[in-house]
Design a protein around this motif. Structure first.
Motif, PDB file in Angstrom:
ATOM      1  N   MET A 158       0.856  -1.189   0.000  1.00  0.00           N
ATOM      2  CA  MET A 158       0.000   0.000   0.000  1.00  0.00           C
ATOM      3  C   MET A 158       0.894   1.241   0.000  1.00  0.00           C
ATOM      4  SD  MET A 158      -2.697   1.254   2.911  1.00  0.00           S
ATOM      5  CE  MET A 158      -3.564   2.816   2.745  1.00  0.00           C
ATOM      6  N   PHE A 159       0.419   2.299  -0.637  1.00  0.00           N
ATOM      7  CA  PHE A 159       1.176   3.547  -0.609  1.00  0.00           C
ATOM      8  C   PHE A 159       0.213   4.720  -0.674  1.00  0.00           C
ATOM      9  CE2 PHE A 159       0.904   2.068  -4.979  1.00  0.00           C
ATOM     10  CZ  PHE A 159       0.457   3.174  -5.684  1.00  0.00           C
ATOM     11  N   ALA A 160       0.706   5.858  -0.209  1.00  0.00           N
ATOM     12  CA  ALA A 160      -0.053   7.103  -0.288  1.00  0.00           C
ATOM     13  C   ALA A 160       0.664   8.035  -1.243  1.00  0.00           C
ATOM     14  CB  ALA A 160      -0.186   7.756   1.076  1.00  0.00           C
ATOM     15  N   LEU A 161      -0.085   8.637  -2.147  1.00  0.00           N
ATOM     16  CA  LEU A 161       0.453   9.675  -3.022  1.00  0.00           C
ATOM     17  C   LEU A 161       0.137  11.035  -2.415  1.00  0.00           C
ATOM     18  CD1 LEU A 161      -0.674   8.388  -6.541  1.00  0.00           C
ATOM     19  CD2 LEU A 161       1.595   8.159  -5.497  1.00  0.00           C
ATOM     20  N   ALA A 162       1.170  11.834  -2.212  1.00  0.00           N
ATOM     21  CA  ALA A 162       0.967  13.211  -1.787  1.00  0.00           C
ATOM     22  C   ALA A 162       0.592  14.032  -3.010  1.00  0.00           C
ATOM     23  CB  ALA A 162       2.235  13.755  -1.145  1.00  0.00           C
ATOM     24  N   MET A 163      -0.503  14.737  -2.919  1.00  0.00           N
ATOM     25  CA  MET A 163      -0.987  15.537  -4.038  1.00  0.00           C
ATOM     26  C   MET A 163      -0.893  17.020  -3.681  1.00  0.00           C
ATOM     27  SD  MET A 163      -1.782  12.975  -5.990  1.00  0.00           S
ATOM     28  CE  MET A 163      -2.740  13.680  -7.341  1.00  0.00           C
ATOM     29  N   ILE A 177      -3.783  18.077   4.058  1.00  0.00           N
ATOM     30  CA  ILE A 177      -2.950  17.268   3.161  1.00  0.00           C
ATOM     31  C   ILE A 177      -3.871  16.447   2.279  1.00  0.00           C
ATOM     32  CG2 ILE A 177      -0.948  17.235   4.683  1.00  0.00           C
ATOM     33  CD1 ILE A 177      -1.716  14.418   5.545  1.00  0.00           C
ATOM     34  N   ASP A 178      -3.594  16.487   0.984  1.00  0.00           N
ATOM     35  CA  ASP A 178      -4.378  15.740  -0.005  1.00  0.00           C
ATOM     36  C   ASP A 178      -3.650  14.451  -0.332  1.00  0.00           C
ATOM     37  OD1 ASP A 178      -6.558  17.638  -0.599  1.00  0.00           O
ATOM     38  OD2 ASP A 178      -4.925  18.924  -1.289  1.00  0.00           O
ATOM     39  N   LEU A 179      -4.305  13.328  -0.083  1.00  0.00           N
ATOM     40  CA  LEU A 179      -3.696  12.019  -0.303  1.00  0.00           C
ATOM     41  C   LEU A 179      -4.570  11.169  -1.221  1.00  0.00           C
ATOM     42  CD1 LEU A 179      -2.669  11.056   3.356  1.00  0.00           C
ATOM     43  CD2 LEU A 179      -1.220  12.086   1.603  1.00  0.00           C
ATOM     44  N   ILE A 180      -3.928  10.347  -2.013  1.00  0.00           N
ATOM     45  CA  ILE A 180      -4.605   9.275  -2.731  1.00  0.00           C
ATOM     46  C   ILE A 180      -3.956   7.977  -2.274  1.00  0.00           C
ATOM     47  CG2 ILE A 180      -5.000   8.184  -4.978  1.00  0.00           C
ATOM     48  CD1 ILE A 180      -5.067  10.932  -6.236  1.00  0.00           C
ATOM     49  N   ARG A 221      -5.308  17.876   8.902  1.00  0.00           N
ATOM     50  CA  ARG A 221      -6.591  17.534   8.304  1.00  0.00           C
ATOM     51  C   ARG A 221      -6.306  16.836   6.984  1.00  0.00           C
ATOM     52  NH1 ARG A 221      -7.265  22.665  10.621  1.00  0.00           N
ATOM     53  NH2 ARG A 221      -6.256  23.526   8.765  1.00  0.00           N
ATOM     54  N   THR A 222      -6.922  15.680   6.793  1.00  0.00           N
ATOM     55  CA  THR A 222      -6.588  14.826   5.650  1.00  0.00           C
ATOM     56  C   THR A 222      -7.764  14.754   4.692  1.00  0.00           C
ATOM     57  OG1 THR A 222      -5.147  13.516   7.069  1.00  0.00           O
ATOM     58  CG2 THR A 222      -5.760  12.553   4.962  1.00  0.00           C
ATOM     59  N   ASP A 223      -7.492  15.029   3.426  1.00  0.00           N
ATOM     60  CA  ASP A 223      -8.519  15.058   2.377  1.00  0.00           C
ATOM     61  C   ASP A 223      -8.209  13.951   1.370  1.00  0.00           C
ATOM     62  OD1 ASP A 223     -10.341  15.649   0.355  1.00  0.00           O
ATOM     63  OD2 ASP A 223     -10.100  17.816   0.575  1.00  0.00           O
ATOM     64  N   LEU A 224      -9.153  13.037   1.185  1.00  0.00           N
ATOM     65  CA  LEU A 224      -8.981  11.919   0.255  1.00  0.00           C
ATOM     66  C   LEU A 224      -9.809  12.083  -1.017  1.00  0.00           C
ATOM     67  CD1 LEU A 224      -9.248   9.031   2.894  1.00  0.00           C
ATOM     68  CD2 LEU A 224      -7.165  10.054   1.979  1.00  0.00           C
ATOM     69  N   ARG A 225     -10.336  13.281  -1.250  1.00  0.00           N
ATOM     70  CA  ARG A 225     -11.299  13.456  -2.343  1.00  0.00           C
ATOM     71  C   ARG A 225     -10.675  13.609  -3.719  1.00  0.00           C
ATOM     72  NH1 ARG A 225     -14.676  18.352   0.016  1.00  0.00           N
ATOM     73  NH2 ARG A 225     -12.539  18.916   0.613  1.00  0.00           N
ATOM     74  N   LEU A 226      -9.360  13.634  -3.813  1.00  0.00           N
ATOM     75  CA  LEU A 226      -8.730  13.700  -5.133  1.00  0.00           C
ATOM     76  C   LEU A 226      -8.608  12.336  -5.795  1.00  0.00           C
ATOM     77  CD1 LEU A 226      -5.861  16.336  -4.762  1.00  0.00           C
ATOM     78  CD2 LEU A 226      -8.103  16.606  -5.816  1.00  0.00           C
ATOM     79  N   ARG A 227      -9.003  11.280  -5.089  1.00  0.00           N
ATOM     80  CA  ARG A 227      -8.911   9.938  -5.685  1.00  0.00           C
ATOM     81  C   ARG A 227      -9.908   9.798  -6.834  1.00  0.00           C
ATOM     82  NH1 ARG A 227     -12.130   9.363  -1.124  1.00  0.00           N
ATOM     83  NH2 ARG A 227     -14.027   8.079  -1.370  1.00  0.00           N
ATOM     84  N   ALA A 230     -14.287  10.036  -6.530  1.00  0.00           N
ATOM     85  CA  ALA A 230     -14.309   9.924  -5.066  1.00  0.00           C
ATOM     86  C   ALA A 230     -15.696   9.703  -4.488  1.00  0.00           C
ATOM     87  CB  ALA A 230     -13.700  11.184  -4.462  1.00  0.00           C
ATOM     88  N   SER A 231     -16.741  10.132  -5.179  1.00  0.00           N
ATOM     89  CA  SER A 231     -18.079  10.009  -4.597  1.00  0.00           C
ATOM     90  C   SER A 231     -18.569   8.565  -4.538  1.00  0.00           C
ATOM     91  CB  SER A 231     -19.078  10.846  -5.405  1.00  0.00           C
ATOM     92  OG  SER A 231     -19.154  10.375  -6.736  1.00  0.00           O
ATOM     93  N   VAL A 232     -17.970   7.660  -5.324  1.00  0.00           N
ATOM     94  CA  VAL A 232     -18.481   6.285  -5.365  1.00  0.00           C
ATOM     95  C   VAL A 232     -17.406   5.235  -5.100  1.00  0.00           C
ATOM     96  CG1 VAL A 232     -20.357   6.872  -6.950  1.00  0.00           C
ATOM     97  CG2 VAL A 232     -18.149   6.155  -7.885  1.00  0.00           C
ATOM     98  N   THR A 233     -16.151   5.645  -4.978  1.00  0.00           N
ATOM     99  CA  THR A 233     -15.088   4.648  -4.806  1.00  0.00           C
ATOM    100  C   THR A 233     -14.652   4.576  -3.349  1.00  0.00           C
ATOM    101  OG1 THR A 233     -13.433   6.327  -5.376  1.00  0.00           O
ATOM    102  CG2 THR A 233     -14.190   4.890  -7.139  1.00  0.00           C
ATOM    103  N   PRO A 234     -14.099   3.429  -2.916  1.00  0.00           N
ATOM    104  CA  PRO A 234     -13.591   3.313  -1.544  1.00  0.00           C
ATOM    105  C   PRO A 234     -12.368   4.203  -1.353  1.00  0.00           C
ATOM    106  CG  PRO A 234     -13.002   1.375  -2.823  1.00  0.00           C
ATOM    107  CD  PRO A 234     -13.936   2.170  -3.673  1.00  0.00           C
ATOM    108  N   VAL A 235     -11.984   4.410  -0.101  1.00  0.00           N
ATOM    109  CA  VAL A 235     -10.905   5.342   0.203  1.00  0.00           C
ATOM    110  C   VAL A 235      -9.531   4.799  -0.190  1.00  0.00           C
ATOM    111  CG1 VAL A 235     -12.133   6.552   2.044  1.00  0.00           C
ATOM    112  CG2 VAL A 235     -10.837   4.462   2.570  1.00  0.00           C
ATOM    113  N   CYS A 236      -9.443   3.516  -0.485  1.00  0.00           N
ATOM    114  CA  CYS A 236      -8.194   2.945  -0.992  1.00  0.00           C
ATOM    115  C   CYS A 236      -8.530   2.031  -2.157  1.00  0.00           C
ATOM    116  CB  CYS A 236      -7.453   2.171   0.095  1.00  0.00           C
ATOM    117  SG  CYS A 236      -5.832   1.554  -0.423  1.00  0.00           S
ATOM    118  N   LEU A 237      -7.882   2.253  -3.305  1.00  0.00           N
ATOM    119  CA  LEU A 237      -8.168   1.482  -4.509  1.00  0.00           C
ATOM    120  C   LEU A 237      -6.922   0.725  -4.952  1.00  0.00           C
ATOM    121  CD1 LEU A 237      -9.508   4.622  -5.060  1.00  0.00           C
ATOM    122  CD2 LEU A 237     -10.506   3.332  -6.904  1.00  0.00           C
TER     123      LEU A 237
END
Length: 923
Positions: A158-163, A177-180, A221-227, A230-237
């Motif tokens: 697993m990995f996190a991308l810093a955006m 922080i924006d993460l995918i 504060r962590t934002d995962l909405r750039l994945r 985002a409205s229909v996918t899980p927080v980790c793909l």
């Protein structure tokens, strides 16, 4: 590194004297300059006053050391913290980092970008610790299929991308922080869905651990909405799911987001692999000027949504999203990077300031503009930090009251009036520098049109290139510009008809119209081409991406030469992943260079002879770079070449190193199996079949239609026995055939044969044999009789049409080339070009200087005319059929004052050459 106090260069003005006095008393033991910084900062920021009071025992010794040392100790101390205590330890580290970076910023100890990098380093460490610790817990509980404790170090794939700003090392003072979050599904095979469930839990726990506000505050504060979606996918793909989304549905704003993306925690190697796989999505190989419109539309939507379109004022102005704000500079930079970064990797800098300087270095923006925007960006970020430091709020908006603005002014160390003036000046300067790039030009009125012209222009609306609403919107702005430029052409009606043909042939319009709108000089080039060479305009319509090269910086530079071309294409093919894409890459590359030669010729930068050499260099570079690629692909299935390998021979004009814009390629493949009967691959082939099929693979690579078109038409009929013989010839058969069976015309063909690719030892052997054949076979008494007979039959088959037909007919190109080859064969001259074959070959029959001059004059005139004509049309050219622009080009190329004068000159030159040819062939 020097301690904190010795590096102070500035401090705020204390806005509120009461908290300032309290902090001055609390730190009365510190040196005056440090005490003054702390007091003034507390007088502007309730948040910093609270941190100073809370962390006083830590802060005192810290301010006596270098801030870099203190910050490094903060990060290092986190490694030994137990997982159960990680939340508390991270919050403590964040408080202390916030205090240290704020004071380093306010005191001028660190630059703005040092501050943002330090905050990013803390975020990276926090994400890495959360991922590895939480994945270790999943492994301990047996929730990650097949994983062992050692896998925790790479977070189990697993990995996190810093955006965004975190990806660029540009976090602001109170930044989200924006993460995918993604994972490598290939590590888990059929169990990947169970792994995904574990990684979803890890992502949620990490978000809570970082974002939840506890007694010690929050970390980030962590934002995962750039994945993706985002409205229909899980927080980790999975990586595969994300890649599939971007390939099918990715939008321009997502491409821009990935400019700054980088792996920041977990399996960094997998993260880098994923980003590399997205390179074609983010960095388009063609210049993507349509991104300008996308960015402009996005800016307008953001402003409209946030209500930011009002009059420019200090109060309530959004420093990030408002007019002249930070986002304008980021969009300005990123959009230009998207436009050109696919072709130039040096532009792919993650940082805003690095991107600006890279763009300036390649002349996409002026150095002055880059420097101005850099200074404005840093000043905007400084104000943004002061806004956030007041109460640790994620805000970018100036206070709504005069009192609030006065606090920020004091925080920036300025009197209020001076601060207001400077801030508005900077906002207006940013708007001035960026708005012209984004804002589309107003639709202007075009020139008045005749009824005939109006009919043509009205018909444009049904063309495929204007199918979409977006293309129509851009073209409405572009059309009057095109029509005004047309009005300046030598023959506007003629140029309009040619432009109409260009537009009719365009399959789509958004990209090319955006390109024209952003680069008005291209419109002049298009009109020039349309008015002069309609065939080139039609070629351009089918291959519009070649215009990328025009604005790529070196389009009008001198010709690079064969070695440079071959190396450039080989490098392009090496970085392209699969075989079919390599073929497409070769086609796109060749078409750009081919177009460049044509434009240089058309504009008089080179003449017909330089163009002929350039076209030949280009074809040879394609063959030399593509041959090893084709051979390697063939070897995957059938094994390496049996024996010594093979060489590719260029024949005819290609062998002589002089082609025109429409030339096909005459090729022969000769191989030496050296007694090896079979290849040794997964699907072995007999040597003869191997080389025959390899030849067919090479011909297909050169001539097959792909999404990017084709490279060249290829003719292999000059091989021994012509159509009846095998497409590949063994060295033994080649020797035997040339010695015992070949006709005189086949020996003539050898005078221009040249090895272009393949085994160097075999190449030398083939050329030695070629020379030996010329020396032996040119001496027979039958040679002149055979050539005379051949000339008669050619004249019957292709008598020529007279006028400006420079190729066929007595004393014209084909006739002169036939005599030149005859002279080379008779004199055993190895030279391949017509001029050298004549000058060197003429010594054996003792041809007079006058006769040589007659041949040379006719040849040079015929080649100039033929080369120019082939650029204009693939048909026999006549002065009456050419447009005014095309006729002027031919006359300029041939040095003639008028069409009739050129006709007379050509007829006279051909007649003189014909007399020389006939006399020589009669012995």
């Amino acid at each position: 590194m020097q301690p904190f106090a010795s590096r102070l260069t500035r401090q705020p003005l204390a806005f509120d004297p009461v908290p300032a006095g309290e902090i001055a008393g609390l730190f009365a033991d510190l040196a005056p300059e440090l005490r003054g910084l702390l007091a003034a900062s507390a007088g502007c920021s309730p948040y910093l006053k609270d941190l100073m009071s809370r962390e006083a025992d830590w802060l005192r010794p810290t301010l006596h050391a270098a801030p870099e040392t203190a910050f490094a100790a903060l990060l290092a101390g986190l490694d030994a913290i137990p997982t159960d205590d990680l939340g508390r330890a991270l919050r403590e580290a964040k408080r202390r980092a916030a205090l240290l970076t704020a004071l380093a910023d306010l005191g001028g100890v660190w630059s703005t970008m040092q501050v943002t990098q330090a905050l990013t380093d803390l975020a990276d460490r926090a994400v890495q610790l959360c991922l590895t610790r939480l994945v270790a817990e999943e492994i301990r509980r047996g929730k990650l299929p097949g994983a062992t404790p050692d896998d925790a170090m790479t977070a189990g794939g697993m990995f996190a991308l810093a955006m965004g700003k975190m990806g660029a090392g540009e976090l602001n003072y109170s930044s989200d922080i924006d993460l995918i979050c993604l994972f490598d599904q290939d590590r888990y095979g059929a169990d990947w869905q169970d792994a995904r469930a574990a990684f979803i839990r890890v992502t949620r726990k990490m978000t809570a651990l970082l974002s939840d506000t506890m007694a010690g505050g929050y970390v980030f504060r962590t934002d995962l909405r750039l994945r993706p979606d985002a409205s229909v996918t899980p927080v980790c793909l999975s990586m595969a799911a994300a890649y599939g989304y971007y390939e099918a549905e990715g939008r321009t704003w997502e491409r821009a987001a990935y400019i700054k993306a980088r792996p920041c925690g977990g399996d960094l190697e997998a993260g880098n692999r994923f980003l590399k796989s997205l390179t074609p999505f983010v960095w388009r190989k063609h210049l993507d000027f349509a991104a300008i419109q996308d960015a402009h539309d996005m800016r307008l939507r953001i402003r409209e949504h946030r209500g930011l379109n009002g009059r420019l004022m200090v109060e309530d102005h959004n420093m990030k999203l408002g007019q002249g704000g930070i986002r304008e500079i980021e969009f300005f930079t990123q959009t230009r990077q998207l436009i050109a970064g696919g072709r130039d990797p040096s532009l792919r800098d993650r940082t805003t300031l690095g991107g600006l300087q890279a763009l300036a270095a390649k002349d996409w923006v002026s150095q002055l503009a880059a420097d101005e925007l850099t200074a404005l960006y840093l000043a905007h970020r400084e104000v943004e930090h002061r806004l956030q430091m007041v109460r640790d709020e994620q805000t970018h908006t100036m206070p709504a009251t005069a009192e609030g603005v006065a606090r920020i002014a004091a925080f920036c160390g300025q009197p209020e009036a001076e601060f207001r003036r400077d801030l508005l000046d900077r906002l207006l300067a940013t708007d001035r520098l960026t708005e012209g790039f984004f804002a589309p030009a107003e639709v202007e009125d075009g020139p008045d049109l005749s009824d005939h012209a109006r009919t043509i222009v009205d018909g444009w609306s049904i063309y495929p290139c204007l199918r979409s609403d977006r293309a129509q919107a851009i073209f409405r702005r572009l059309r009057p510009v095109l029509l005004k430029r047309l009005a300046r052409a030598a023959n506007p009606d003629e140029a309009l008809v040619a432009l109409d043909g260009f537009l009719a042939g365009l399959p789509s319009g958004v990209q090319i119209f955006s390109l024209f709108e952003a680069n008005p000089s291209l419109v002049d080039l298009i009109i020039d081409i349309a008015a002069t060479a309609p065939a080139l305009a039609r070629y351009l319509a089918r291959n519009a991406r070649v215009l990328d090269g025009v604005i790529g910086g070196s389009f009008f530079a001198p010709w690079p030469g064969l070695a440079s071309l071959t190396g450039d294409l080989a490098a392009r093919l090496a970085e392209t992943p699969d075989y079919e894409r390599k073929l497409d890459a070769a086609r796109a590359w060749m078409k750009e260079w081919h177009f460049r030669v044509g434009v240089h010729h058309l504009r008089g930068l080179i003449d017909g002879f330089e163009a002929g050499k350039s076209y030949a260099d280009l074809a040879e570079a394609v063959i030399a770079a593509l041959w090893p690629v084709v051979a390697a692909e063939f070897a995957v299935r059938h094994g390496a070449m049996p024996g010594r390998g093979a060489v590719v021979l260029g024949m005819g004009s290609l062998g002589a190193g002089r082609l025109n814009s429409g030339s096909d390629l005459d090729l022969i493949l000769i191989y030496d199996a050296a007694g090896v009967e079979m290849s040794e691959g997964a699907r072995p082939l007999a040597a003869r079949a191997y080389y025959s099929r390899l030849t067919q693979a090479m011909v297909t690579a050169l001539s097959a239609q792909t999404a990017e078109g084709r490279l060249y038409e290829v003719d292999v009929r000059l091989r021994p026995s012509g159509r009846q013989g095998p497409v590949a010839t063994s060295i033994e058969s080649f020797h035997s055939y040339q010695q015992t069976e070949a006709w005189t015309w086949e020996h003539l063909a050898l005078t221009r044969a040249r090895v272009l690719a393949g085994d160097s030892g075999l190449a030398a052997e083939v050329d030695d044999f070629r020379r030996a054949v010329l020396a032996e076979k040119g001496q027979g008494a039958h040679v002149l009789a055979d050539v005379a007979d051949m000339r008669r039959r050619l004249a019957e088959a292709k008598p020529g049409s007279g006028g400006w037909d420079a190729k066929f007919g007595p004393g014209r190109l084909m006739d002169i080339e036939l005599l030149a080859q005859t002279l080379a064969l008779q004199a055993a001259v190895p030279a391949r070009q017509v001029e050298r074959q004549i000058s060197l070959g003429a010594k054996r029959p003792n041809m007079s200087q006058a006769d040589q001059a007659a041949l040379m004059d006719a040849y040079r005139l015929c080649w100039r005319l033929h080369s120019a004509a082939r650029l204009l049309t693939d048909r026999t050219v006549s002065p009456d059929a050419l447009g005014e622009g095309g006729r002027a080009f031919v006359l300029r190329e041939c040095g003639a004052e008028g069409a009739e004068a050129l006709t007379v000159r050509l007829e006279q030159a051909a007649a003189r050459a014909e007399r020389v040819i006939a006399a020589h062939l009669q012995g």
